[in-house]
Design a protein around this motif. Structure first.
Motif, PDB file in Angstrom:
ATOM      1  N   ALA A  22      31.748  37.511  32.256  1.00  0.00           N
ATOM      2  CA  ALA A  22      30.390  37.158  32.673  1.00  0.00           C
ATOM      3  C   ALA A  22      29.362  37.949  31.897  1.00  0.00           C
ATOM      4  CB  ALA A  22      30.230  37.408  34.176  1.00  0.00           C
ATOM      5  N   ALA A  23      29.666  39.209  31.608  1.00  0.00           N
ATOM      6  CA  ALA A  23      28.728  40.049  30.852  1.00  0.00           C
ATOM      7  C   ALA A  23      28.555  39.517  29.438  1.00  0.00           C
ATOM      8  CB  ALA A  23      29.231  41.498  30.823  1.00  0.00           C
ATOM      9  N   VAL A  24      29.658  39.094  28.816  1.00  0.00           N
ATOM     10  CA  VAL A  24      29.570  38.526  27.468  1.00  0.00           C
ATOM     11  C   VAL A  24      28.805  37.215  27.503  1.00  0.00           C
ATOM     12  CG1 VAL A  24      30.888  37.639  25.517  1.00  0.00           C
ATOM     13  CG2 VAL A  24      31.698  39.666  26.731  1.00  0.00           C
ATOM     14  N   GLY A 168      27.829  45.155   9.037  1.00  0.00           N
ATOM     15  CA  GLY A 168      26.695  44.991   8.149  1.00  0.00           C
ATOM     16  C   GLY A 168      25.434  44.601   8.894  1.00  0.00           C
ATOM     17  N   ALA A 169      25.575  43.698   9.874  1.00  0.00           N
ATOM     18  CA  ALA A 169      24.409  43.229  10.630  1.00  0.00           C
ATOM     19  C   ALA A 169      23.829  44.317  11.532  1.00  0.00           C
ATOM     20  CB  ALA A 169      24.784  42.010  11.463  1.00  0.00           C
ATOM     21  N   GLU A 170      24.557  45.421  11.707  1.00  0.00           N
ATOM     22  CA  GLU A 170      24.043  46.517  12.526  1.00  0.00           C
ATOM     23  C   GLU A 170      23.178  47.479  11.727  1.00  0.00           C
ATOM     24  OE1 GLU A 170      27.613  46.953  15.850  1.00  0.00           O
ATOM     25  OE2 GLU A 170      27.751  48.099  13.995  1.00  0.00           O
ATOM     26  N   VAL A 171      23.345  47.506  10.418  1.00  0.00           N
ATOM     27  CA  VAL A 171      22.597  48.495   9.619  1.00  0.00           C
ATOM     28  C   VAL A 171      21.640  47.854   8.625  1.00  0.00           C
ATOM     29  CG1 VAL A 171      24.315  50.316   9.844  1.00  0.00           C
ATOM     30  CG2 VAL A 171      24.519  48.678   7.980  1.00  0.00           C
ATOM     31  N   PHE A 172      21.806  46.544   8.350  1.00  0.00           N
ATOM     32  CA  PHE A 172      20.910  45.842   7.443  1.00  0.00           C
ATOM     33  C   PHE A 172      20.062  44.849   8.242  1.00  0.00           C
ATOM     34  CE2 PHE A 172      24.929  46.440   4.874  1.00  0.00           C
ATOM     35  CZ  PHE A 172      24.506  47.641   4.319  1.00  0.00           C
ATOM     36  N   ARG A 173      19.058  44.308   7.618  1.00  0.00           N
ATOM     37  CA  ARG A 173      18.162  43.357   8.282  1.00  0.00           C
ATOM     38  C   ARG A 173      18.778  41.957   8.272  1.00  0.00           C
ATOM     39  NH1 ARG A 173      14.374  40.180   5.872  1.00  0.00           N
ATOM     40  NH2 ARG A 173      14.672  41.361   3.936  1.00  0.00           N
ATOM     41  N   ASP A 178      15.373  38.544  14.912  1.00  0.00           N
ATOM     42  CA  ASP A 178      14.213  39.432  14.885  1.00  0.00           C
ATOM     43  C   ASP A 178      14.531  40.850  15.351  1.00  0.00           C
ATOM     44  OD1 ASP A 178      12.669  37.368  13.964  1.00  0.00           O
ATOM     45  OD2 ASP A 178      11.890  36.810  15.947  1.00  0.00           O
ATOM     46  N   ARG A 179      15.582  41.021  16.138  1.00  0.00           N
ATOM     47  CA  ARG A 179      15.896  42.351  16.658  1.00  0.00           C
ATOM     48  C   ARG A 179      16.761  43.172  15.691  1.00  0.00           C
ATOM     49  NH1 ARG A 179      17.512  42.840  22.794  1.00  0.00           N
ATOM     50  NH2 ARG A 179      16.910  44.972  22.256  1.00  0.00           N
ATOM     51  N   ARG A 180      17.296  42.498  14.695  1.00  0.00           N
ATOM     52  CA  ARG A 180      18.133  43.209  13.726  1.00  0.00           C
ATOM     53  C   ARG A 180      17.308  43.468  12.469  1.00  0.00           C
ATOM     54  NH1 ARG A 180      23.061  43.770  15.598  1.00  0.00           N
ATOM     55  NH2 ARG A 180      23.934  42.259  17.066  1.00  0.00           N
ATOM     56  N   ASP A 181      16.581  44.571  12.479  1.00  0.00           N
ATOM     57  CA  ASP A 181      15.713  44.881  11.343  1.00  0.00           C
ATOM     58  C   ASP A 181      16.186  46.081  10.538  1.00  0.00           C
ATOM     59  OD1 ASP A 181      15.190  46.676  13.336  1.00  0.00           O
ATOM     60  OD2 ASP A 181      13.071  46.170  13.562  1.00  0.00           O
ATOM     61  N   GLY A 182      17.448  46.489  10.721  1.00  0.00           N
ATOM     62  CA  GLY A 182      18.019  47.570   9.921  1.00  0.00           C
ATOM     63  C   GLY A 182      17.830  48.936  10.552  1.00  0.00           C
ATOM     64  N   SER A 201      26.982  43.888  21.104  1.00  0.00           N
ATOM     65  CA  SER A 201      26.688  43.660  22.519  1.00  0.00           C
ATOM     66  C   SER A 201      25.221  43.383  22.768  1.00  0.00           C
ATOM     67  CB  SER A 201      27.092  44.901  23.322  1.00  0.00           C
ATOM     68  OG  SER A 201      26.285  46.018  22.936  1.00  0.00           O
ATOM     69  N   ARG A 202      24.393  43.492  21.692  1.00  0.00           N
ATOM     70  CA  ARG A 202      22.940  43.362  21.773  1.00  0.00           C
ATOM     71  C   ARG A 202      22.326  44.498  22.581  1.00  0.00           C
ATOM     72  NH1 ARG A 202      21.234  39.631  18.597  1.00  0.00           N
ATOM     73  NH2 ARG A 202      19.192  39.619  19.569  1.00  0.00           N
ATOM     74  N   GLU A 203      23.014  45.600  22.564  1.00  0.00           N
ATOM     75  CA  GLU A 203      22.519  46.855  23.116  1.00  0.00           C
ATOM     76  C   GLU A 203      22.622  47.915  22.027  1.00  0.00           C
ATOM     77  OE1 GLU A 203      21.228  47.178  26.055  1.00  0.00           O
ATOM     78  OE2 GLU A 203      21.817  45.241  26.946  1.00  0.00           O
ATOM     79  N   TYR A 204      21.804  48.963  22.135  1.00  0.00           N
ATOM     80  CA  TYR A 204      21.890  50.042  21.158  1.00  0.00           C
ATOM     81  C   TYR A 204      23.103  50.909  21.468  1.00  0.00           C
ATOM     82  CZ  TYR A 204      17.448  48.865  19.048  1.00  0.00           C
ATOM     83  OH  TYR A 204      16.460  48.217  18.366  1.00  0.00           O
ATOM     84  N   GLU A 205      23.841  51.248  20.423  1.00  0.00           N
ATOM     85  CA  GLU A 205      25.057  52.037  20.552  1.00  0.00           C
ATOM     86  C   GLU A 205      25.058  53.123  19.485  1.00  0.00           C
ATOM     87  OE1 GLU A 205      28.179  49.285  19.763  1.00  0.00           O
ATOM     88  OE2 GLU A 205      27.626  47.890  21.363  1.00  0.00           O
TER      89      GLU A 205
END
Length: 364
Positions: A22-24, A168-173, A178-182, A201-205
């Motif tokens: 459900a969380a996913v 890659g999508a976590e550190v690059f734009r 819009d929330r993945r800006d590097g 997870s769309r949360e900061y880790e």
């Protein structure tokens, strides 16, 4: 009154049993709702059309090509949307389920499994790391046309990918998100051995930052002298993007259009960025892949006709840790929610080990 997509999602989630699934689903559906609003200008539930679902399927396929998603994950995300809209159809909130139409689903990526997905072998990882070290030395000696700052930046980028397990999508734009800006310099904790990323997870880790990667980042920061902590760790080289950011932010600082153009005409753009603390965009996921392709070409690395792709670094790190008997360490390094995810990701290794043990028993 017409229901909104977000309100219907909340009602649907209330009907779903709690738990990890459900969380996913919640994360995937809310991401889809945000995509609908931003990219398709759709917020009302009964405005969701087949073409919106077709475009969303194509968006997911594009993310798999960018190594942001596995094909299996993309299909799972779409399945959550299809299930949600099926619920809405059953509740008579919409007349039919637009996600279940074949012309929408035909745009989904095929899921061939992970058998042919690239991972950096230990040999290839060490080869590219050695090349990056030599490249820095040559830049310092003036033996290459690559600037000292660029050489340090590229080495830090490769070490971060190779050793930290980040996506890659976590550190690059990601231009499609819009929330993945590097990552920025304020996300880097060299002393703590961690880097903050916007996770899958769309949360900061916090991802682990081994000493060699932290050292490369710190040396690069010393050379680059970022004008502000909000500056991206890996800024774009795209000049028009730099000029666009400078015009916008100089205007926000109170300079009129005439004065802005005077500043830009009188100074190199990188000097303007430094002096006026302009925050330029980060390099994109596509730009990072292009950079890795060029670096592998320069290093003479050819991996079955391919280059070392950013996401392959993460798989390679997990593969080595797991194959050497460190399943829990692989889980931690890759930030898997459970050890079962790690076991599933490297089931081929477990099968190989089992085969060897069976052979040993049968040969006795």
């Amino acid at each position: 009154m017409t229901a909104t997509v977000t309100a219907a999602i909340d009602e649907y989630l209330d009907s779903v049993e709690s738990g990890n699934s459900a969380a996913v689903a919640r994360s995937a559906l809310r991401e889809w709702a945000n995509w609908l609003a931003a990219k398709r200008d759709v917020t009302a539930l009964d405005d969701v059309a087949v073409i919106d679902c077709r475009r969303y399927a194509r968006h997911l396929k594009r993310r798999t090509r960018d190594d942001d998603l596995k094909a299996s994950t993309a299909n799972t995300y779409y399945a959550y949307v299809r299930a949600f809209l099926g619920f809405c159809e059953a509740d008579e909130l919409i007349e039919r389920n637009p996600a279940a139409v074949s012309r929408a689903q035909s745009q989904l990526p095929e899921d061939p499994g992970d058998a042919d997905r690239q991972f950096w072998s230990e040999h290839d990882r060490n080869a590219i790391l050695r090349f990056m070290d030599r490249r820095v030395e040559r830049a310092l000696d003036g033996e290459t046309d690559v600037s000292r700052e660029r050489a340090y930046r590229d080495r830090a980028l490769v070490r971060l990918l190779a050793l930290s397990g980040v996506r890659g999508a976590e550190v690059f734009r990601d231009p499609a998100d819009d929330r993945r800006d590097g990552v920025t310099w304020e996300d880097v904790d060299v002393d703590g051995g961690a880097i903050r990323v916007f996770g899958k997870s769309r949360e900061y880790e916090y991802a682990q930052l081994p000493q060699r990667a932290a050292e490369a980042l710190e040396r690069y920061r010393t050379v680059a002298e970022p004008p502000t902590p909000e500056f991206p760790v890996f800024p774009t080289d795209h000049a028009p993007s730099k000029y666009s950011a400078a015009r916008e932010q100089l205007g926000e600082q109170g300079y009129d259009d005439h004065r802005v153009e005077q500043i830009l005409d009188a100074n190199p753009i990188d000097e303007v960025v430094q002096e006026y603390e302009v925050v330029v965009p980060a390099i994109s996921t596509r730009g990072a892949r292009g950079l890795m392709e060029r670096l592998c070409d320069q290093a003479g690395l050819d991996i079955d006709g391919e280059y070392l792709k950013p996401h392959g670094a993460r798989r390679g790190l997990g593969h080595q840790l797991y194959s050497e008997g460190h399943a829990e360490l692989a889980q931690s390094a890759l930030r898997h929610a459970s050890i079962s995810t790690t076991h599933e990701s490297y089931s081929n290794i477990r099968a190989s080990e089992t085969a060897e043990r069976v052979d040993d028993v049968l040969d006795e």
